[in-house]
Design a protein around this motif. Structure first.
Motif, PDB file in Angstrom:
ATOM      1  N   LEU A 157       2.660   8.087  -9.555  1.00 46.02           N
ATOM      2  CA  LEU A 157       2.229   7.477 -10.824  1.00 46.02           C
ATOM      3  C   LEU A 157       0.842   8.020 -11.177  1.00 46.02           C
ATOM      4  O   LEU A 157      -0.054   8.036 -10.335  1.00 46.02           O
ATOM      5  N   CYS A 158       0.682   8.440 -12.417  1.00 44.01           N
ATOM      6  CA  CYS A 158      -0.555   9.140 -12.786  1.00 44.01           C
ATOM      7  C   CYS A 158      -1.653   8.184 -13.253  1.00 44.01           C
ATOM      8  O   CYS A 158      -1.506   7.517 -14.275  1.00 44.01           O
ATOM      9  N   ASP A 167       0.373  12.918  -5.859  1.00 45.78           N
ATOM     10  CA  ASP A 167       1.032  12.675  -4.575  1.00 45.78           C
ATOM     11  C   ASP A 167       0.399  11.478  -3.871  1.00 45.78           C
ATOM     12  O   ASP A 167       1.083  10.693  -3.235  1.00 45.78           O
ATOM     13  N   TYR A 168      -0.901  11.302  -4.011  1.00 48.47           N
ATOM     14  CA  TYR A 168      -1.568  10.191  -3.310  1.00 48.47           C
ATOM     15  C   TYR A 168      -1.474   8.879  -4.075  1.00 48.47           C
ATOM     16  O   TYR A 168      -1.977   7.856  -3.620  1.00 48.47           O
ATOM     17  N   GLU A 226       1.540  -1.408  -6.277  1.00 49.33           N
ATOM     18  CA  GLU A 226       2.894  -1.938  -6.008  1.00 49.33           C
ATOM     19  C   GLU A 226       3.838  -0.827  -5.571  1.00 49.33           C
ATOM     20  O   GLU A 226       4.660  -1.010  -4.683  1.00 49.33           O
ATOM     21  N   ARG A 227       3.703   0.312  -6.199  1.00 45.72           N
ATOM     22  CA  ARG A 227       4.558   1.450  -5.871  1.00 45.72           C
ATOM     23  C   ARG A 227       4.288   1.915  -4.428  1.00 45.72           C
ATOM     24  O   ARG A 227       5.211   2.152  -3.654  1.00 45.72           O
ATOM     25  N   LEU A 228       3.006   2.029  -4.065  1.00 47.41           N
ATOM     26  CA  LEU A 228       2.671   2.490  -2.715  1.00 47.41           C
ATOM     27  C   LEU A 228       3.110   1.468  -1.672  1.00 47.41           C
ATOM     28  O   LEU A 228       3.532   1.833  -0.582  1.00 47.41           O
ATOM     29  N   ARG A 229       3.022   0.194  -2.042  1.00 45.32           N
ATOM     30  CA  ARG A 229       3.479  -0.831  -1.111  1.00 45.32           C
ATOM     31  C   ARG A 229       4.987  -0.709  -0.919  1.00 45.32           C
ATOM     32  O   ARG A 229       5.481  -0.761   0.202  1.00 45.32           O
ATOM     33  N   LEU A 270      -2.026   6.204 -16.776  1.00 46.90           N
ATOM     34  CA  LEU A 270      -1.703   4.779 -16.711  1.00 46.90           C
ATOM     35  C   LEU A 270      -2.922   3.865 -16.711  1.00 46.90           C
ATOM     36  O   LEU A 270      -2.822   2.686 -17.041  1.00 46.90           O
ATOM     37  N   CYS A 271      -4.080   4.388 -16.317  1.00 46.05           N
ATOM     38  CA  CYS A 271      -5.307   3.581 -16.295  1.00 46.05           C
ATOM     39  C   CYS A 271      -6.110   3.917 -17.538  1.00 46.05           C
ATOM     40  O   CYS A 271      -6.339   5.090 -17.830  1.00 46.05           O
ATOM     41  N   ALA A 272      -6.548   2.887 -18.250  1.00 45.86           N
ATOM     42  CA  ALA A 272      -7.256   3.098 -19.515  1.00 45.86           C
ATOM     43  C   ALA A 272      -8.526   3.921 -19.318  1.00 45.86           C
ATOM     44  O   ALA A 272      -8.993   4.565 -20.250  1.00 45.86           O
TER      45      ALA A 272
END
Ligand code: SF4
Ligand code: SF4
Lengths: 299, 241
Positions: free
Chosen positions: B151-152, B146-147, B189-192, B156-158
């Motif tokens: 996007l997880c 949610d925060y 980008e998503r949060l923006r 998504l982060c290595a």
């Protein structure tokens, strides 16, 4: 209180440098590099399996430096240890007389010499800083009371050339809130750009040591521009290196580093020199930069 | 869906004993979509093994169309009826599906029969197109997205970082592989885009990796769903049916 903490509080321009432990048990070269830095720098970072290449640990070399009266900065990454091992290594470090710790995320194992290793990252760098703070307050991460607490001076890293910078600044703020008391930066080559970064972070009131990488060749500069995030070695510097005959390149490298340091003196609280094997050049660089005798330097 | 890819033929042959008779079994749901264990792939595997001299007693992909091999009640029924005779003739079953399919086959057969994995299960994924399946969740047992705008960061982060990017992102690409997006850049980008950048300032606690540990179970009884790790209940919630 560590000498590094004292020096940063006193407001003098602080110089730190670093050594990398060897692959194998022969510490002679590594300790010699540290010896060259005696009385020249306030503290010496010891890297933690830099570039994810298996070597002797930071903890062991830090302990050897303490033994010799040199002040280490224990670099601790999140790559290889879970929260049990990280807390344990921190407590061990304190019992060995290590007072400064630099908390980093760490490179991914895929980039190193054991690419099939499990990437741990049980904690991230912000959580690690918080862990140090919690230990300093006499508790562990699970809330249990400690029999004797450390009192680490904890630092973190920041990349002033990161894009978008906003994201990097948010993380820097989180690191400070989690307990970071000083920062060492990714290599800086453009003082003007770095000054703009410092304008933005001045309000945080946390000392920043600008990273100085000794440029060994034009090829190395080009490589870094292409591959290392946030690094921009200006074309002018690369040309300068290119125009230098091979037998004068060390002199030129030292000159460039010293020039950068002189320009940075008015901009930030100190510099962190990453000699990448050319530690013997550091005294000369500091002399040229007008910083021969460090106030309170590691005796 | 559970993404799978076939193992190399030599590796599979290496599992089989001298003269071992094998039945090749596919799955009509995920493995079919991944083209690792649908009808054409299962038939082809039976043929390729025969060509290498393996004694293949037959092949099959249990129906009805689109059913998952990991639905034990269905697989058991097919084994007891349709496949009864052929399974009586085989020493083992080569399963072209994920490890869940392999385990379902163990559950659906009596102890006598051997089971071999024919695929590597690689991740739980979103079927973005028929040709592209991507990992966006790692089943960590405690969803915190949610925060991060949905996007997880674990997927998504290595490095699975929870409090923002490492210092290595460059032009939105990951330091580990410059052809891949930096997960934290995508989150930023998503949060923006949704006007929630302030969420990035929140300190995210270390995850409870006990919820990520094995073995995990989900039980549904009466009006309750319960998530177990080892003997412990990690989460129990009412369900309205
Ligand atoms: S936080 Fe956990 S449950 Fe949520 S998307 Fe990521 S891996 Fe899946
Ligand atoms: S560059 Fe981005 S995706 Fe890659 S490890 Fe760092 S934060 Fe994670």
């Amino acid at each position: 209180m560590s000498r590094l903490e004292k020096a940063l509080h006193s407001g003098v321009f602080v110089v730190t440098s670093e050594v990398g432990p060897p692959k194998g048990t022969d510490l002679q070269g590594c300790l010699q590099e540290a010896e060259v830095l005696r009385d020249r720098v306030i503290a010496i970072n010891v890297t933690d399996l830099q570039s994810s290449v298996m070597r002797v640990g930071s903890l062991a070399v830090c302990a050897r430096l303490v033994e010799r009266g040199l002040e280490p900065v224990f670099q601790l990454t999140c790559r290889d240890r879970n929260r049990l091992a990280m807390q344990s290594d921190l407590l061990s470090a304190w019992t060995l007389g290590i007072k400064n710790v630099l908390c980093l995320t760490g490179d991914h194992p895929v980039l190193g010499d054991h690419p099939e290793a499990k990437a741990v990252f049980d904690l991230d760098s912000v959580q690690l800083l918080k862990t140090v703070s919690v230990l300093n307050h006499g508790r562990d991460l699970a809330g249990h009371e400690l029999e004797g607490a450390p009192d680490f001076f904890a630092g973190a890293v920041v990349n002033p050339g990161a894009d978008p910078l906003e994201l990097q600044l948010i993380k820097m703020e989180k690191k400070i809130a989690a307990g970071a008391q000083f920062f060492q930066t990714q290599a800086v080559f453009e003082p003007e750009k770095f000054a703009r970064f410092m304008e933005k972070v001045r309000a945080y009131r946390v000392p920043v040591l600008a990273g100085i990488v000794i440029l060994k060749s034009a090829g190395m500069a080009r490589y870094m521009n292409k591959n290392v995030a946030g690094i921009g070695v200006p074309e002018g510097l690369i040309k300068e290196l290119e125009a230098t005959p091979k037998n004068q390149i060390r002199q030129k490298s030292a000159e460039i580093a010293a020039r950068l340091i002189r320009e940075l003196k008015e901009i930030c609280q100190g510099v962190h020199i990453m000699p990448l094997g050319w530690a013997d050049l550091v005294p000369e660089i500091l002399e040229m930069a007008g910083l021969l005798e460090m106030a309170g330097a590691a005796k | 869906m559970h993404a799978t890819i076939q193992k190399p033929l030599e590796e599979i042959i290496g599992y089989l004993g001298e003269g071992e008779k094998v039945f090749v079994l596919g799955c009509d749901n995920c493995a079919a979509k991944c083209r690792s264990g649908g009808v054409p792939e299962t038939e082809a595997m039976a043929r390729r093994l025969s060509e290498k001299g393996v004694k293949v007693v037959g092949w099959g992909v249990p129906g009805p169309k689109g059913v998952s091999l990991c639905k034990l009640s269905n697989t058991r029924k097919v084994f007891q009826e349709e496949y009864r005779d052929v399974l009586a003739k085989t020493d083992s079953i080569l399963v072209l599906a994920c490890g869940l399919g392999v385990h379902t086959v163990i559950d659906a057969t009596s102890g006598e029969i051997g089971v071999h994995p024919g695929c590597d299960a690689i991740f739980g994924g979103e079927m973005v197109t028929d040709e592209f399946i991507a990992e966006y969740c790692r089943d960590c047992g405690e969803c915190i997205i949610d925060y991060t705008g949905g996007l997880c960061p674990l997927a998504l982060c290595a490095k699975g970082l929870l409090n923002g990017p490492c210092g290595g992102a460059q032009n939105g690409k990951c330091e580990v592989d410059r052809t891949q997006d930096c997960g934290w850049h995508l989150i930023y980008e998503r949060l923006r885009a949704i006007g929630r950048l302030e969420l990035l300032y929140r300190y995210q606690e270390p995850k409870n990796y006990a919820k990520y540990g094995a073995p995990r179970r989900l039980t549904l009884n009466g009006d309750q769903a319960s998530f177990h790790f080892l003997g412990r209940v990690m989460n129990r919630q009412p369900v309205k049916i």
